[in-house]
Scaffold this active site. Structure first.
Site, PDB file in Angstrom:
ATOM      1  N   ASP A  67       0.787  -0.869   0.149  1.00 56.49           N
ATOM      2  CA  ASP A  67       0.212  -0.107   0.335  1.00 56.49           C
ATOM      3  C   ASP A  67       1.101   0.937  -0.247  1.00 56.49           C
ATOM      4  OD1 ASP A  67       0.676   0.456   2.486  1.00 56.49           O
ATOM      5  OD2 ASP A  67      -1.279  -1.029   3.708  1.00 56.49           O
ATOM      6  N   ASN A 136      -7.540  -2.697  14.216  1.00 60.52           N
ATOM      7  CA  ASN A 136      -9.299  -3.018  13.573  1.00 60.52           C
ATOM      8  C   ASN A 136      -9.336  -4.508  12.678  1.00 60.52           C
ATOM      9  OD1 ASN A 136      -7.846  -1.949  11.551  1.00 60.52           O
ATOM     10  ND2 ASN A 136      -9.291  -0.399  10.993  1.00 60.52           N
ATOM     11  N   HIS A 138      -7.539  -4.234   9.801  1.00 66.59           N
ATOM     12  CA  HIS A 138      -7.219  -4.347   8.390  1.00 66.59           C
ATOM     13  C   HIS A 138      -5.984  -4.710   8.254  1.00 66.59           C
ATOM     14  CE1 HIS A 138      -4.877   0.006   9.177  1.00 66.59           C
ATOM     15  NE2 HIS A 138      -3.452  -1.629   8.441  1.00 66.59           N
ATOM     16  N   GLU A 143      -9.746  -2.003   5.233  1.00 69.75           N
ATOM     17  CA  GLU A 143     -10.633  -1.252   5.933  1.00 69.75           C
ATOM     18  C   GLU A 143     -11.149  -2.208   6.409  1.00 69.75           C
ATOM     19  OE1 GLU A 143      -8.686   0.138   7.835  1.00 69.75           O
ATOM     20  OE2 GLU A 143      -8.819   2.503   7.639  1.00 69.75           O
TER      21      GLU A 143
HETATM   22  C1  GLP Z   1      -0.532   0.378   9.072  1.00 68.30           C
HETATM   23  C2  GLP Z   1       0.051  -0.307   7.540  1.00 68.30           C
HETATM   24  C3  GLP Z   1      -0.444  -2.123   7.543  1.00 68.30           C
HETATM   25  C4  GLP Z   1       0.149  -2.320   8.493  1.00 68.30           C
HETATM   26  C5  GLP Z   1      -0.910  -1.560   9.956  1.00 68.30           C
HETATM   27  C6  GLP Z   1       0.006  -1.473  11.212  1.00 68.30           C
HETATM   28  O1  GLP Z   1      -1.825   1.155   8.427  1.00 68.30           O
HETATM   29  N1  GLP Z   1      -0.523  -0.171   6.201  1.00 68.30           N
HETATM   30  O2  GLP Z   1       0.427  -2.832   6.621  1.00 68.30           O
HETATM   31  O3  GLP Z   1      -0.049  -3.338   8.517  1.00 68.30           O
HETATM   32  O4  GLP Z   1      -0.443  -0.246  10.170  1.00 68.30           O
HETATM   33  O5  GLP Z   1       0.790  -1.351  11.511  1.00 68.30           O
HETATM   34  P1  GLP Z   1       2.292  -1.150  13.380  1.00 68.30           P
HETATM   35  O6  GLP Z   1       2.330  -2.320  13.003  1.00 68.30           O
HETATM   36  O7  GLP Z   1       2.198  -0.009  12.963  1.00 68.30           O
HETATM   37  O8  GLP Z   1       1.034  -1.623  14.164  1.00 68.30           O
END
Ligand code: GLP
Length: 241
Positions: A67, A136, A138, A143
């Site tokens: 992404d 959440n 995702h 989402e």
């Molecule tokens: C972001 C990324 C996701 C990731 C998520 C969790 O939104 N786009 O791919 O899995 O955050 O992030 P963290 O590892 O900082 O909790």
């Protein structure tokens, strides 16, 4: 879906790093689907160590990012291009011409989504897709409510995601939109590894493991995959019985 629980976040990251190394050793021209987020910092740290110790060669691999935010400069420290260059592509010997993100700078983002899907297919598909998970549920930036067969597209970020990523943006606003591989894109990968560590992920991991596959928890889709591994530490697994 296989579940592996490690005593610490470090050991969990080490395990995933080992899986990537095995793949690159056996198939130097493999295609990796790569994730961003704080959870990945430890993984990419270990991968860097393994890369140096084992003298691995990533120059023939392709990397496809899950992404990218819309509206940031490529050089913006919070862009995923910057994150991946800094933590992964420039530390290991990736060929920059073989590192890809959805083209959020294209005039037509619908077309850019289709182009990313075509690009992945033209390289033969993703061999190993790495995933983190949002609080959440995702994956990528799919989402809750995202269709299980969704493809790479423009998405609006939920307030939960924007809140959770706010710390990284300090005084600035988290972007409102992004492009993400779809859940269908992710499920097309030949292998999927979801790494989740820390107490903040315990509740969503409990919902993922104990609940049904449902678009309200996008990550639950990986239970449909025949070669998916959920890698946890003691904290993220703490609500599993
Ligand atoms: C972001 C990324 C996701 C990731 C998520 C969790 O939104 N786009 O791919 O899995 O955050 O992030 P963290 O590892 O900082 O909790």
């Amino acid at each position: 879906m296989q579940i592996k629980v490690f005593d610490s976040a470090n050991l969990a990251a080490q395990h995933v790093s080992g899986k990537i190394c095995e793949l690159v050793l056996s198939r130097p021209e493999c295609n990796l689907g790569v994730a961003t987020g704080r959870t990945m910092d430890a993984l990419y740290h270990h991968l860097n160590e393994d890369y140096k110790r084992q003298k691995l060669d990533f120059s023939r691999c392709c990397a496809f990012a899950l992404d990218e935010y819309v509206g940031l400069d490529k050089s913006d420290e919070q862009s995923y291009r910057h994150y991946l260059n800094f933590h992964l592509f420039e530390r290991l010997n990736f060929n920059p011409k073989r590192t890809f993100l959805p083209n959020v700078y294209a005039p037509d983002l619908d077309m850019a989504g289709h182009a990313y899907e075509d690009l992945i297919k033209s390289y033969g598909g993703i061999d190993l897709q790495l995933l983190g998970i949002g609080v959440n549920g995702h994956i990528g930036l799919n989402e809750p409510g995202s269709a299980l067969d969704s493809r790479t597209r423009l998405v609006a970020l939920s307030s939960a995601t924007r809140r959770s990523n706010q710390a990284l943006f300090k005084q600035r606003e988290v972007p409102l939109t992004a492009m993400t591989m779809g859940i269908g894109t992710i499920l097309d990968s030949r292998e999927v590894i979801l790494l989740a560590t820390g107490e903040s992920k315990a509740e969503i991991i409990q919902r993922l493991v104990n609940g049904d596959v449902h678009s309200s928890v996008p990550a639950s889709a990986i239970k449909l995959h025949k070669n998916a591994e959920l890698v946890l530490d003691r904290e993220s697994a703490s609500l599993l019985s």
